[in-house]
Design an enzyme around this catalytic site. Structure first.
Site, PDB file in Angstrom:
ATOM      1  N   LYS A   1       0.851  -1.193   0.000  1.00 25.94           N
ATOM      2  CA  LYS A   1       0.000   0.000   0.000  1.00 25.94           C
ATOM      3  C   LYS A   1       0.888   1.245   0.000  1.00 25.94           C
ATOM      4  O   LYS A   1       1.705   1.426   0.900  1.00 25.94           O
ATOM      5  CB  LYS A   1      -0.927   0.024   1.213  1.00 25.94           C
ATOM      6  CG  LYS A   1      -1.917   1.181   1.153  1.00 25.94           C
ATOM      7  CD  LYS A   1      -2.820   1.219   2.363  1.00 25.94           C
ATOM      8  CE  LYS A   1      -3.863   2.316   2.184  1.00 25.94           C
ATOM      9  NZ  LYS A   1      -3.251   3.634   1.895  1.00 25.94           N
TER      10      LYS A   1
ATOM     11  N   ASP B   1       1.501   5.378   0.140  1.00 26.56           N
ATOM     12  CA  ASP B   1       0.908   6.538   0.817  1.00 26.56           C
ATOM     13  C   ASP B   1       1.155   7.766  -0.042  1.00 26.56           C
ATOM     14  O   ASP B   1       2.159   8.464   0.097  1.00 26.56           O
ATOM     15  CB  ASP B   1       1.546   6.705   2.200  1.00 26.56           C
ATOM     16  CG  ASP B   1       0.767   7.676   3.077  1.00 26.56           C
ATOM     17  OD1 ASP B   1      -0.319   8.122   2.651  1.00 26.56           O
ATOM     18  OD2 ASP B   1       1.239   7.990   4.180  1.00 26.56           O
TER      19      ASP B   1
ATOM     20  N   GLU C   1       3.202   1.234   5.097  1.00 22.30           N
ATOM     21  CA  GLU C   1       1.836   1.451   5.604  1.00 22.30           C
ATOM     22  C   GLU C   1       1.023   0.171   5.677  1.00 22.30           C
ATOM     23  O   GLU C   1       0.174   0.024   6.547  1.00 22.30           O
ATOM     24  CB  GLU C   1       1.124   2.482   4.739  1.00 22.30           C
ATOM     25  CG  GLU C   1      -0.201   2.939   5.325  1.00 22.30           C
ATOM     26  CD  GLU C   1      -0.846   4.057   4.529  1.00 22.30           C
ATOM     27  OE1 GLU C   1      -1.964   4.451   4.890  1.00 22.30           O
ATOM     28  OE2 GLU C   1      -0.238   4.527   3.557  1.00 22.30           O
TER      29      GLU C   1
END
Length: 320
Positions: A31, A33, A178
């Site tokens: 993931k 950011d 993340e």
């Protein structure tokens, strides 16, 4: 110039790892950011970048214009995330914030590109050579994306792994990332839909909130926000109070928030049930932010919240 269809990005649902028994039916991506972006490449060397809201953000990222030449004469719509990388190659949203919002200032965007380079992480292809790919499986789209060979000075196609979700999540945690996005291998691309076929699994709990008011700071900070009053939109459009957040921002961010809040000042409380706080300044509920927190109380309040970032790419309607 070939005509390309406007496509809204598919969105992930917050959740946890799929069960171990179904692990092999899912792919896992790191993931990122950053700022969600769909790249429109008509095949003439040009590039159009659109944010999640559909806004044209191309002028804000001049270093990404070479992506059109990299793809050549093929036409495509690609999905990805624009990030700024720290010294260890991790996405750093705080750095990227200095690049966001510069679409109307190309000269400043060009100067900032030399100081905080942006990088486009590509993770999907939803249109290629005149043909929509939204109705084919994620696993097939992923194969097509990888065959495009898009790896350049300001863009790349990070790997996705099939299965081994727990190991992948532990890797992101150890690396200070993340979290993961889990994607069902058989899933179609659903434009504009927040689908359970994509799951975002974070190493920390976060929540997008709407600011409905603020409390002044103390002493020299009396004219600035000491805490923000947070709300969550309910299905009927009302705003439910979920607590206050007063940590996690720098002096610069505090001043920026103060300026934004001043433009949204209101005489009435926007929350369904006014919070029992003294000295509150109410605002129109237009400002969206992201906070980190530990858990929720039985009343639905966020425990130990900390400000993470302003979500200028979202509106309260996006949270409904």
């Amino acid at each position: 110039m070939r005509s390309l269809p406007r496509i809204d990005p598919m969105l992930a649902t917050p959740g946890v790892l799929p069960p171990a028994s179904a692990d092999a039916a899912w792919a896992y991506e790191v993931k990122q950011d950053g700022q969600r972006c769909l790249a429109y490449l008509p095949g003439d060397g040009s590039v159009l970048l659109r944010s999640r809201s559909g806004a044209d953000i191309t002028p804000a990222y001049p270093e990404l214009t070479g992506l059109g030449a990299a793809l050549g004469t093929r036409s495509a719509v690609l999905d990805g995330e624009i990030v700024a990388l720290d010294s260890q190659g991790r996405s750093d949203f705080a750095q990227l914030q200095s690049r966001m919002g510069l679409a109307g200032s190309p000269a400043k965007a060009a100067r900032m590109a030399t100081k905080v380079p942006a990088h486009l992480m590509l993770f999907d292809v939803v249109f290629l050579d005149g043909r929509p790919l939204t109705r084919i499986a994620y696993s097939e789209r992923r194969t097509v994306l990888e065959t495009l060979g898009l790896a350049g000075p300001a863009w790349s196609t990070p790997a996705a792994s099939v299965g081994h979700g727990q190991q992948a999540l532990e890797m992101t945690r150890a690396a200070g990332l993340e979290g993961l996005i889990a994607k069902r291998l058989t899933s179609h691309y659903q434009p504009g839909v927040r689908s359970p076929a994509w799951i975002k699994i974070r190493n920390v709990r976060t929540q997008d909130i709407v600011v409905g008011g603020w409390l002044p700071g103390r002493g020299r900070l009396a004219s600035l926000p000491g805490a923000l009053l947070m709300g969550e939109p309910e299905p009927d459009g009302r705003l439910r109070y979920v607590g206050s957040v007063g940590t996690g921002w720098s002096d610069t961010e505090r001043s920026k928030l103060a300026a934004l809040l001043a433009t949204l000042a209101a005489d009435t409380c926007p929350f369904t049930e006014p919070p029992a706080v003294a000295g509150a300044h109410w605002t129109r509920p237009h400002l969206v932010g992201e906070v980190r927190f530990t858990t929720r109380t039985k009343a639905g309040r966020l425990r130990h919240p900390s400000w993470h970032r302003l979500r200028s790419d979202l509106t309260p309607d996006d949270l409904s």
